[in-house]
Design a protein around this motif. Structure first.
Motif, PDB file in Angstrom:
ATOM      1  N   VAL A   1      -5.585   0.480  -2.727  1.00 42.67           N
ATOM      2  CA  VAL A   1      -5.064   0.147  -1.822  1.00 42.67           C
ATOM      3  C   VAL A   1      -5.338   0.820  -0.067  1.00 42.67           C
ATOM      4  O   VAL A   1      -5.468  -0.266   1.128  1.00 42.67           O
TER       5      VAL A   1
ATOM      6  N   ILE B   1       2.671   1.539  -3.767  1.00 45.25           N
ATOM      7  CA  ILE B   1       1.909   2.731  -4.537  1.00 45.25           C
ATOM      8  C   ILE B   1       1.109   3.773  -4.207  1.00 45.25           C
ATOM      9  O   ILE B   1       1.495   5.000  -4.920  1.00 45.25           O
ATOM     10  N   GLY B   2       0.971   4.284  -2.759  1.00 45.62           N
ATOM     11  CA  GLY B   2       1.299   5.423  -2.277  1.00 45.62           C
ATOM     12  C   GLY B   2       1.999   6.394  -2.449  1.00 45.62           C
ATOM     13  O   GLY B   2       2.262   7.219  -4.029  1.00 45.62           O
TER      14      GLY B   2
ATOM     15  N   ASN C   1      -3.602   3.072   6.918  1.00 52.33           N
ATOM     16  CA  ASN C   1      -3.563   1.494   7.034  1.00 52.33           C
ATOM     17  C   ASN C   1      -2.217   0.840   7.689  1.00 52.33           C
ATOM     18  O   ASN C   1      -2.853   0.220   8.552  1.00 52.33           O
TER      19      ASN C   1
ATOM     20  N   GLY D   1       0.807  -0.737  -0.132  1.00 47.17           N
ATOM     21  CA  GLY D   1      -0.053   0.236  -0.148  1.00 47.17           C
ATOM     22  C   GLY D   1       0.703   1.085  -0.254  1.00 47.17           C
ATOM     23  O   GLY D   1       0.380   1.869  -0.701  1.00 47.17           O
TER      24      GLY D   1
ATOM     25  N   ALA E   1      -2.233   4.898   2.294  1.00 47.41           N
ATOM     26  CA  ALA E   1      -1.760   3.953   2.636  1.00 47.41           C
ATOM     27  C   ALA E   1      -1.124   4.707   3.566  1.00 47.41           C
ATOM     28  O   ALA E   1      -0.644   3.541   4.845  1.00 47.41           O
TER      29      ALA E   1
END
Length: 793
Positions: A681, A29-30, A298, A26, A295
């Motif tokens: 995400v 990707i962020g 998370n 996550g 992200a």
């Protein structure tokens, strides 16, 4: 000590591989999304900053007042540059530009070169356009001299040295005196050829010194220092009064526009070159922060949810004398390690995704914008470190706050178990997801409306063929039109100076606004032939069209649009017959057209005047919709016969017109991609939280099943706490999205009404994705054998 912290942190991450993978994936990707969008934002903000003297260069623009309106123009008149240098000691130099669309011929091959400008010889002193061949001090001093760019050198001369050679441009021979490097992409205007300003001024001495309202030039001044701009602005009113007589049309102000702000400021009429969108920068920046926030949320959620697993570790360390600050340092270290690993993966993902991102935005971004790789590495490392501290701060405080006695009574009733902060973060994730999805839907709805809107004219299957005002065409236009009409598949042929989607010429005119009184004004003007209005299916709402049977129309007839009638406060009845004097042509208004959008829907329809002429820059050829490629080929064969000296270079009007919405279409595509990534995400985090929730409630689920609970009951039990949060998020997301999209829609004069269904669709979409994510794990838990869950009891 540090080594021990690192080893402990790595062991902790390896013990929970699933949660570690979710967090790292996550965050990577962020970070990749943030890096890509940051590259774009940096590129947009960098326009014109490569000039060594950028902070001292200003463009002279005009606030031109008439009796009826205030015209905000990017242009200026030829006397302004020399007179500003004379009147203001703060002005060090100036340079004037005017764009020419040239036909360049070499070795019997002809090309249109619209990115050609006449420019003062001072251009290389004011701007940083380095010459690789030729003398920048003398390259543009003589008439009929030209400097071309590297790309044009290769196009026309290959490996030969062009300096000193002659090149035919339109009907003249120009001596090549220099070769400049290609203009960087982050320049608000581009050129391929620079012609000496003396080429024009040697034949226009009076106009150069006295034509104060010939607003066909762009003038830039170089000030002696940054502070000089205040003095020049303060003295501008006196400068105007000394040099320009105040009449019915006058300069209210001549603002100085900083060079580095031109690209992103609201465009004025007659802009030179391309313009960006500060709104798009804001929107994409917000999206980048949103994805990074999801992200980060998370990590916070999963770290705090897993806190109960570390009770024994924390309790044992405290019993052995560990202080809270050392525990905080350890947990922050784990967070920084996760972010460091994620940053390395994120950079790799960004590098791999950059070509696709460039294709979406139709640009050429690269990591080379960083002058040193150390700057880039340092920036990413700093971002990862800050993100690690921010993401790890709350979990570190929560986990380090456990008391040793809690080891023996760890009450955990569910994933949220009295953790309001975690609920807030999950809700925020859903708010962001719903906002992005609903916003993307509304952007695409607006673009669909723009493309399908009745523009007041027909733009489909229309071939635009430039003529560059060639005398072969203009002197024999009726013959050319007659021959083109013979081509199978051609419906109509018409000529005009501009076609819809191109800036209209803004001409000084005197119009009988009040009965019996001529008032000066500047009005958008297009020179057309007799068939322009029927050829584009433009509707007449009063009076008549130009007529070949009435020869007086050639020199005395004018047609206005509906907006002009409203602006002049006429009625349709009394508009016919009003007198007009434009450039020495005296006549009357013979007809009124229904408004048509000759510019994009970003702008309201402005007053427009049509007049007959044979000075056409373009032919508009309407084609039958069946077998267009074959018709285009047949038109090309006829064109080679009619105008063998002109290239057969064409565009289609609908494609050319839609380019005005290029930035909006790019925003829609990019927003849709990153909205998908944001949801992905968010689902990763939801998967982790659901997994933990199932794990912590496995005995509860077993007992419920023994007592008769069905699989559906158990699935609802696990999912309901998330579904409630999605409902709360929906309520919050609707007004937020409504406001943000409403601000963006204000860029259009006509836009969609924001209805309920995009929000409902977005909410249902996010709810469906979330339920699918939850249901997989909850179904497995509900289907498991309860005896296995209760075995240890």
């Amino acid at each position: 000590m540090l080594k021990n912290y690192i080893i402990t942190a790595i062991r902790s991450l390896l013990r929970s591989k699933g949660f570690s993978v979710i967090n790292i994936l996550g965050l990577s990707i962020g970070l990749a999304s943030f890096i890509l969008i940051s590259l774009y934002v940096y590129h947009e903000l960098s326009f014109d900053r490569y000039h060594a003297k950028a902070d001292r260069i200003f463009r002279i623009v005009e606030n031109l007042r008439t009796e009826n309106e205030l015209l905000l123009q990017s242009t200026s008149s030829p006397p302004m540059g020399p007179s500003l240098l004379k009147d203001f000691p703060e002005v060090e130099n100036y340079v004037r530009f005017q764009q020419w669309n040239l036909l360049v011929t070499k070795d019997d091959k002809a090309f249109y070169e619209p990115d050609s400008f006449i420019a003062d010889s001072t251009v290389f002193d004011v701007f940083s356009f380095p010459l690789i061949k030729g003398n920048p001090k003398t390259a543009l001093t003589e008439p009929n001299s030209v400097v071309l760019t590297e790309s044009m050198e290769k196009k026309y001369f290959g490996e030969d040295d062009p300096v000193g050679q002659l090149l035919k441009m339109d009907d003249g021979q120009y001596k090549i005196t220099g070769v400049a490097k290609d203009v960087p992409e982050n320049s608000h205007f581009q050129f391929n050829f620079l012609l000496s300003f003396s080429t024009w001024s040697s034949n226009n001495k009076q106009n150069e010194m006295r034509a104060w309202f010939w607003n066909g030039f762009h003038t830039y001044v170089l000030l002696r220092d940054k502070q000089a701009v205040t003095k020049v602005r303060q003295g501008m009113a006196g400068y105007i009064s000394r040099n320009v007589e105040k009449g019915g049309m006058y300069y209210e102000d001549l603002p100085l526009q900083p060079l580095t702000s031109i690209y992103l400021e609201a465009p004025r009429s007659w802009e030179n070159g391309k313009r960006g969108s500060v709104n798009n920068i804001y929107i994409l920046s917000v999206i980048a922060v949103f994805i990074l926030a999801i992200a980060s949320f998370n990590y916070v959620n999963l770290a705090t949810a897993r806190a109960s697993r570390r009770l024994k570790e924390v309790g044992l360390r405290k019993v052995l004398g560990a202080q809270r600050r050392t525990l905080i340092a350890q947990f922050l270290g784990e967070s920084v390690i996760v972010c460091a690993v994620a940053s390395m993966i994120g950079v790799a993902v960004a590098w791999l995704a950059l070509p696709v991102f460039n294709e979406l935005l139709e640009t050429s971004l690269s990591f080379s914008v960083f002058t040193s790789p150390f700057y880039f590495v340092g920036a990413v490392a700093l971002l990862a470190f800050i993100l690690g501290l921010m993401s790890g701060a709350y979990p570190a405080l929560v986990i380090s706050g456990f008391q040793p006695l809690q080891i023996f009574r760890p009450a955990v009733s569910g994933v949220f178990s009295h953790q309001r902060f975690r609920k807030v973060l999950v809700t925020a994730q859903f708010v962001i997801s719903i906002t992005l999805v609903a916003g993307t839907l509304l952007v695409f709805n607006q673009l669909t409306m723009v493309r399908s809107r009745d523009l007041g004219f027909t733009k489909d299957a229309t071939l635009i063929l430039p003529t560059n005002g060639d005398t072969v065409i203009t002197n024999h236009f009726e013959t050319v039109k007659h021959e083109l009409m013979k081509v199978n598949g051609v419906i109509s042929v018409t000529g005009s100076a501009q076609v819809p989607g191109q800036p209209a010429n803004n001409w000084y005119s005197e119009i009988e606004v009040t009965e019996g009184k001529m008032s000066p004004t500047n009005i958008n003007t297009n020179q057309v032939d007799h068939d322009f209005i029927p050829g584009y299916d433009i509707k007449m709402i009063a009076g008549r069209n130009f007529s070949r049977d009435n020869k007086a129309d050639d020199t005395t007839a004018f047609i206005l649009n509906e907006t002009a009638v409203k602006d002049f406060q006429w009625t349709l009845e009394n508009a016919i017959g009003r007198r007009v004097n434009q450039g020495g042509r005296n006549g009357t208004v013979i007809g009124i057209t229904k408004d048509f959008h000759y510019a994009s829907l970003h702008h309201a329809v402005a007053p427009l005047l049509l007049r007959l002429s044979n000075r056409f820059g373009r032919l508009s050829i309407r084609l039958k919709s069946d077998d267009i490629p074959a018709t285009v080929d047949r038109v090309g064969e006829m064109w080679k016969t009619l105008a063998p000296n002109l290239p057969y270079t064409f565009t289609f009007l609908d494609q050319q017109y839609d380019k005005q919405y290029k930035a909006d279409a790019q925003l829609g595509r990019v927003a849709s991609v990153f909205s998908g990534l944001a949801i992905f995400v968010g689902c990763l985090g939801l998967l982790g939280l659901t997994s933990f929730s199932v794990e912590r409630r496995v005995k509860e689920i077993g007992i419920r099943k023994v007592l008769g609970a069905s699989i559906q009951n158990v699935m609802v039990l696990i999912a309901k706490e998330f579904v409630v949060l999605i409902g709360v998020a929906f309520v919050i997301a609707v007004p937020v999205t409504w406001y943000l999209v409403g601000e963006w829609l204000n860029n259009f004069t006509e836009h969609i009404a924001i209805g309920a269904w995009p929000f409902i669709a977005a909410g249902l979409f996010v709810l469906t994705i979330a339920c699918l994510t939850i249901s997989w794990l909850s179904f497995n838990a509900a289907s498991s054998n309860p005896t296995q869950a209760l075995r240890n009891e």
